[in-house]
Write a protein that holds these residues in place. Structure first.
Motif, PDB file in Angstrom:
ATOM      1  N   LEU A 115       0.771  -1.241  -0.068  1.00 55.27           N
ATOM      2  CA  LEU A 115       0.052   0.046   0.025  1.00 55.27           C
ATOM      3  C   LEU A 115       0.909   1.206  -0.078  1.00 55.27           C
ATOM      4  CD1 LEU A 115      -1.760   0.961   3.340  1.00 55.27           C
ATOM      5  CD2 LEU A 115       0.108  -0.134   3.299  1.00 55.27           C
ATOM      6  N   LYS A 116       0.149   2.261  -0.189  1.00 59.24           N
ATOM      7  CA  LYS A 116       0.902   3.607  -0.417  1.00 59.24           C
ATOM      8  C   LYS A 116       0.198   4.302   1.060  1.00 59.24           C
ATOM      9  CE  LYS A 116       1.532   4.632  -5.239  1.00 59.24           C
ATOM     10  NZ  LYS A 116       1.048   5.520  -6.237  1.00 59.24           N
ATOM     11  N   HIS A 117       1.150   4.713   1.929  1.00 56.18           N
ATOM     12  CA  HIS A 117       0.835   5.470   2.993  1.00 56.18           C
ATOM     13  C   HIS A 117       1.374   7.007   2.905  1.00 56.18           C
ATOM     14  CE1 HIS A 117      -0.366   6.038   7.407  1.00 56.18           C
ATOM     15  NE2 HIS A 117       0.703   6.708   7.367  1.00 56.18           N
ATOM     16  N   LYS A 118       0.321   7.843   3.145  1.00 56.45           N
ATOM     17  CA  LYS A 118       0.841   9.308   3.054  1.00 56.45           C
ATOM     18  C   LYS A 118       0.324  10.073   4.544  1.00 56.45           C
ATOM     19  CE  LYS A 118       0.646  10.063  -1.824  1.00 56.45           C
ATOM     20  NZ  LYS A 118       0.220  10.940  -2.959  1.00 56.45           N
ATOM     21  N   ASN A 119       1.280  10.391   4.751  1.00 56.19           N
ATOM     22  CA  ASN A 119       1.011  11.191   6.432  1.00 56.19           C
ATOM     23  C   ASN A 119       1.471  12.739   6.417  1.00 56.19           C
ATOM     24  OD1 ASN A 119       0.533  11.251   9.275  1.00 56.19           O
ATOM     25  ND2 ASN A 119       2.727  11.136   9.399  1.00 56.19           N
ATOM     26  N   LYS A 120       0.647  13.676   6.975  1.00 52.90           N
ATOM     27  CA  LYS A 120       1.211  14.917   6.951  1.00 52.90           C
ATOM     28  C   LYS A 120       0.927  15.228   8.581  1.00 52.90           C
ATOM     29  CE  LYS A 120       1.213  17.430   2.866  1.00 52.90           C
ATOM     30  NZ  LYS A 120       0.846  18.635   1.991  1.00 52.90           N
ATOM     31  N   LEU A 121       1.758  15.932   9.073  1.00 54.71           N
ATOM     32  CA  LEU A 121       1.572  16.128  10.709  1.00 54.71           C
ATOM     33  C   LEU A 121       2.209  17.714  10.919  1.00 54.71           C
ATOM     34  CD1 LEU A 121       0.800  15.177  13.494  1.00 54.71           C
ATOM     35  CD2 LEU A 121       3.063  14.385  13.564  1.00 54.71           C
ATOM     36  N   LYS A 122       1.277  18.197  11.670  1.00 53.33           N
ATOM     37  CA  LYS A 122       1.733  19.509  12.193  1.00 53.33           C
ATOM     38  C   LYS A 122       1.863  19.371  13.598  1.00 53.33           C
ATOM     39  CE  LYS A 122       0.684  22.752   8.398  1.00 53.33           C
ATOM     40  NZ  LYS A 122      -0.111  23.969   7.934  1.00 53.33           N
ATOM     41  N   VAL A 123       3.037  19.907  14.103  1.00 51.39           N
ATOM     42  CA  VAL A 123       3.159  19.854  15.737  1.00 51.39           C
ATOM     43  C   VAL A 123       3.583  21.274  16.137  1.00 51.39           C
ATOM     44  CG1 VAL A 123       4.366  18.903  17.534  1.00 51.39           C
ATOM     45  CG2 VAL A 123       3.758  17.490  15.592  1.00 51.39           C
ATOM     46  N   THR A 151       6.487  15.913   8.491  1.00 51.85           N
ATOM     47  CA  THR A 151       6.229  16.712   9.939  1.00 51.85           C
ATOM     48  C   THR A 151       6.735  18.116   9.744  1.00 51.85           C
ATOM     49  OG1 THR A 151       6.269  14.629  10.817  1.00 51.85           O
ATOM     50  CG2 THR A 151       6.667  16.438  12.361  1.00 51.85           C
ATOM     51  N   GLU A 152       5.663  18.802  10.237  1.00 52.72           N
ATOM     52  CA  GLU A 152       6.345  20.438  10.345  1.00 52.72           C
ATOM     53  C   GLU A 152       6.175  20.703  11.751  1.00 52.72           C
ATOM     54  OE1 GLU A 152       4.571  23.105   7.755  1.00 52.72           O
ATOM     55  OE2 GLU A 152       5.108  22.100   6.018  1.00 52.72           O
ATOM     56  N   ALA A 153       7.103  21.010  12.488  1.00 51.10           N
ATOM     57  CA  ALA A 153       7.175  21.544  13.699  1.00 51.10           C
ATOM     58  C   ALA A 153       7.547  22.686  14.256  1.00 51.10           C
ATOM     59  CB  ALA A 153       8.057  20.467  14.853  1.00 51.10           C
ATOM     60  N   TYR A 154       6.907  23.303  15.391  1.00 57.13           N
ATOM     61  CA  TYR A 154       7.185  24.630  15.851  1.00 57.13           C
ATOM     62  C   TYR A 154       7.483  24.296  17.328  1.00 57.13           C
ATOM     63  CZ  TYR A 154       7.127  28.958  18.249  1.00 57.13           C
ATOM     64  OH  TYR A 154       7.417  29.958  18.903  1.00 57.13           O
ATOM     65  N   VAL A 155       8.577  24.755  17.606  1.00 57.63           N
ATOM     66  CA  VAL A 155       9.003  24.486  19.111  1.00 57.63           C
ATOM     67  C   VAL A 155       9.254  25.993  19.900  1.00 57.63           C
ATOM     68  CG1 VAL A 155      10.787  23.459  20.691  1.00 57.63           C
ATOM     69  CG2 VAL A 155      10.451  22.413  18.327  1.00 57.63           C
ATOM     70  N   GLY A 156       8.506  26.009  20.788  1.00 52.19           N
ATOM     71  CA  GLY A 156       8.529  27.503  21.384  1.00 52.19           C
ATOM     72  C   GLY A 156       9.463  27.637  22.393  1.00 52.19           C
ATOM     73  N   GLU A 157       9.328  28.572  23.136  1.00 49.13           N
ATOM     74  CA  GLU A 157      10.356  29.131  24.146  1.00 49.13           C
ATOM     75  C   GLU A 157      10.661  28.136  25.228  1.00 49.13           C
ATOM     76  OE1 GLU A 157       9.982  33.087  25.180  1.00 49.13           O
ATOM     77  OE2 GLU A 157      11.389  32.946  26.956  1.00 49.13           O
TER      78      GLU A 157
END
Lengths: 314, 244
Positions: A115-123, A151-157
């Motif tokens: 199978l094809k598995h596509k995943n998009k994640l925002k953190v 995966t796109e992540a924003y890591v705060g202060e």
């Protein structure tokens, strides 16, 4: 006629490819998705979620309330117990200020399926929060997955985010993993990828870390074992954009086989004179001294290789 | 005295340079035998040849006999199965393998394996069981873990290459006691060193210089010979240094 509980069938198929049986026996899952069906949903304290089934997968939104601290990991599973052409998962995770949680996410693709598995994640990891995302993949030896995950992540202060992608069992398949992080003041981002490629698997891993806040930290670490005819590429990019930020790229790839192709591309960019970003990359066969040491303790060459590889992938 | 290891007229050249020039040596079962000599004497090359590491499986000439079995040509694994092992001067480090796992792998054929005791005997406490055998251990700690792995394996013959290197002077008595314990538990020890004070814990010692055995006998006498002749010889003949 007795109808079999669908969870029993899923458990059977997933345990067969190496998922720990106790996950099912002790009802550990907070969310279990088989293809596009939500099979288990059990809330964790302080964690709110919305899950929507789509024709090919699920969309999830997870919000960890500020200050939530959980001893036990939140346990999720996205898999396919039976054949399906495509599975798509989209997710958003917000970890509120001062929270401290760990998500253990099992990706399980049953034996023999393709199978094809596509995943998009925002953190988004808010100020002073700590979030670990452990993405553990189990495939059968005869399974073939085309995986694209971003995966796109924003890591705060002063926040901490660790993402671990680990191919624990079975074939990797054709894999494209892209991890990106923007890190704020005194924030920390740690990306780790541990994979083994066999037969004609193709592995592409791209880590991009932007250290945008003063004293931000970033580590990008990859361990890829490439066997048979595997093609593997690791691209690690770290940008030191702020005063006193520190980044490091650590890439180690082991090749076993004459037809293996492995590439490592560290990209280090510094835009502030007080920032520092370093890298180390090593590609080669199994370390001879390690091998000889274990053989001198009575292990066969194959046993010794297995011990060394499993250690690297741990 | 029953010989456990017999080295018969062993010659070996590496890249055309003679390193071992006809070594003859007998190690008896149950003894601690020290091989003493300056840098470049061929000691570590002999150790590598005995274990079959670094692609050194056979000498160019001569025989290596371990308990009536010819070692020439055998793989490292085959030698280990016969009961031979080596503790490296600078041991390998392993990512993701704990000290406990390393000791259990080493001692998997030892029915009396006690990993806690192995650590205690090398002066490390049980908290080390959970540490990784990687760069987080200091050189001295890694060295102790290596010696503990020999205790765990309990081989018939252990070759210890410079067991004192990386160990601070104050802890040398621990290491000496550990080597004696090894012997008392049935392991014959062949110890490579270039320090005569370490060689003194041996039952017998052999002095090697320039790829040859100069003398075998009482460790004190051999140590004296080393101090009085070889060290001066090393200064007089700097070309003898650095061959290993």
């Amino acid at each position: 006629m007795a109808v079999r509980n669908p969870l029993d069938l899923i458990a059977e198929r997933f345990v067969q490819i190496g998922l720990p049986e106790e996950l099912f026996k002790k009802n550990k899952f907070n969310l279990l998705v088989d293809r596009n069906r939500v099979v288990v949903r059990y809330p964790a304290p302080g964690v709110r979620s919305e899950v929507v089934e789509t024709p090919t997968g699920v969309k999830t939104k997870v919000y960890v309330e500020p200050g939530t601290k959980l001893e036990e990991p939140v346990t999720l599973c996205f898999g396919a117990a039976e054949a399906t052409e495509v599975q798509t998962t989209e997710g958003e995770i917000v970890v509120g200020e001062g929270a401290d949680v760990k998500f253990r996410v099992y990706g399980a693709m049953a034996e023999g399926i393709k199978l094809k598995h596509k995943n998009k994640l925002k953190v988004r990891v808010e100020r002073n929060a700590r979030f670990e995302f452990l993405d553990l993949h189990y495939n059968g030896e005869e399974t073939f997955v085309e995986l694209e995950t971003e995966t796109e992540a924003y890591v705060g202060e002063n926040a901490y985010f660790r993402s671990l992608f680990k191919q624990t069992k079975g074939r990797a398949g054709k894999v494209r993993i892209v991890l990106k992080a923007e890190v704020g003041r005194k924030g920390v981002a740690v990306f780790e990828t541990k994979m083994i490629g066999k037969k004609d698997d193709e592995i592409y891993v791209e880590d991009v870390i932007h250290l945008n806040g003063e004293e931000a930290r970033g580590i990008s670490k990859s361990r890829i074992i490439a066997v048979d005819k595997t093609k593997a590429t690791f691209v690690g990019e770290t940008y030191g954009n702020a005063p006193k930020c520190r980044g490091h790229i650590d890439c180690s790839e082991v090749i076993r086989g004459k037809e293996v192709t492995v590439k490592a591309v560290p990209v280090v960019v510094v835009n502030d004179e007080t920032a520092k970003v370093t890298h180390e990359a090593a590609i080669g066969s199994i370390d001879k001294k390690q091998l000889e040491t274990l053989m001198a303790r009575g292990l066969t060459e194959d046993e010794a290789v297995d011990v060394i590889v499993q250690g690297m992938l741990r | 005295m029953v010989p456990i290891l017999t080295i018969n007229d062993v010659k070996l050249s590496i890249d055309g340079k003679p390193i071992l020039k006809g070594v003859n040596l007998i190690v008896n079962e149950g003894e601690i035998h020290a091989i003493l000599g300056p840098n470049g004497a061929g000691k570590s090359t002999l150790a590598a040849l005995l274990m079959g590491i670094n692609d050194l499986k056979s000498p160019d000439e001569g025989e290596l006999i371990f308990r009536d079995k010819l070692l020439n040509g055998l793989s490292i694994y085959e030698r280990a199965k016969l009961g031979l092992t080596l503790a490296w001067q600078e041991p390998a480090r392993f990512e993701g393998i704990t000290v406990e796992e390393y000791l259990r792998l080493s001692g998997r054929n030892n029915p009396d394996l006690n990993v806690e005791e192995c650590l205690t005997l090398v002066g490390l406490d049980c908290s080390y069981l959970f540490r990784f055998v990687d760069d987080t251990l200091s050189g001295g700690e890694r060295k102790r873990v290596e010696l503990a792995s020999i205790l765990a394996m309990r081989p018939k013959l252990a070759i210890l290459d410079e067991p004192d290197s990386g160990i601070d002077f104050a802890s040398m008595e621990d290491i000496a006691n550990m080597i004696r314990t090894m012997r008392d538990r049935g392991t014959t020890v062949l110890m490579i060193t270039h320090r005569e004070e370490i060689a003194e814990i041996a039952d017998r010692a052999t002095l090697m210089c320039d790829g040859q055995v100069v003398q075998t006998g009482n460790p004190k006498e051999v140590g004296e010979k080393f101090k009085n002749s070889c060290v001066r010889c090393e200064v007089r003949n700097p070309e003898l240094v650095g061959g290993e």
